[in-house]
Design a protein around this motif. Structure first.
Motif: not given
Length: 217
Positions: A78, A82, A84-86, A130-133, A157-158, A180
């Protein structure tokens, strides 16, 4: 009025959220209580790791309508820096050790036989942009490229040490959850220094987005 419980592993992460307002209550799990955007909010500093996170969630979530988590994490590909919305969480250290491989299962399910989806799904994103992960949680601080590469196999990715346990508690108790987190490091040999150097910035980044989420609910 929605009752919201927000967990943070570290005091730096909790203090970055709705700073300088609320009533403090010390204890085994220190909490700060406040009202914001028409909601009743409890912010708990749970401590590091899955057991601390699950303990705090189990103790405090009873009267809450929604369970949230804020804080920091490492990147497994990732974008550094940044928030991220988990959307999904998996416990990367839950599963079965078999000859030549480790098979991951959904935490709490029998780690025997065919392994299905290992993740827990968060509540729908209300449109924060937000980007999702998918985050992989386990009771170790990942500071090794080889270990980080292995954690990509369940699609993560996290990486962190708490969200997967919070998601399991929420699923068991039938509570919606969301998290988040903002990236401090890249789960490599520099991670310890990068974590400390970027902790304050990442904690405030995640805190701002959690405040936006609370306002959107």
């Amino acid at each position: 009025m929605t009752a919201i419980l927000i967990l943070a592993a570290l005091s730096e992460e909790a203090d970055a959220l709705f700073p300088r307002i609320g009533t403090l209550a010390p204890g085994a799990v220190p909490v700060r209580r406040l009202s914001a955007h028409g909601h009743s909010i409890t912010i708990a500093t749970c401590g590091l790791g899955k057991v601390n996170a699950a303990l705090a969630a189990g103790l405090l979530v009873g009267d809450a309508d929604l369970l949230l988590m804020t804080g920091t994490c490492g990147a497994l590909g990732a974008e550094p820096g940044r928030a991220y919305w988990l959307a999904e969480a998996v416990q990367h250290d839950y599963g079965a050790n078999e000859p030549g491989r480790f098979r991951r299962y959904r935490a709490g399910e029998w780690p025997i036989g065919k392994a299905g989806e290992a993740h827990f799904a968060a509540m729908p994103d209300p449109g924060l942009g937000l980007p999702h992960a998918r985050i992989a949680s386990g009771d170790s601080f990942v500071a090794c490229p080889d270990a980080a590469a292995d954690l990509k196999s369940p699609g993560a990715t996290l990486v962190d040490m708490e969200v997967g346990a919070v998601a399991q508690v929420a699923a068991r108790l039938g509570k919606p959850w969301a998290a988040i987190k903002a990236v401090t490091d890249e789960a490599n040999g520099d991670s310890a220094d990068d974590f400390h150097g970027n902790l304050a910035r990442a904690a405030h980044s995640a805190g701002r987005e959690i405040e936006r989420l609370v306002a959107a609910i």
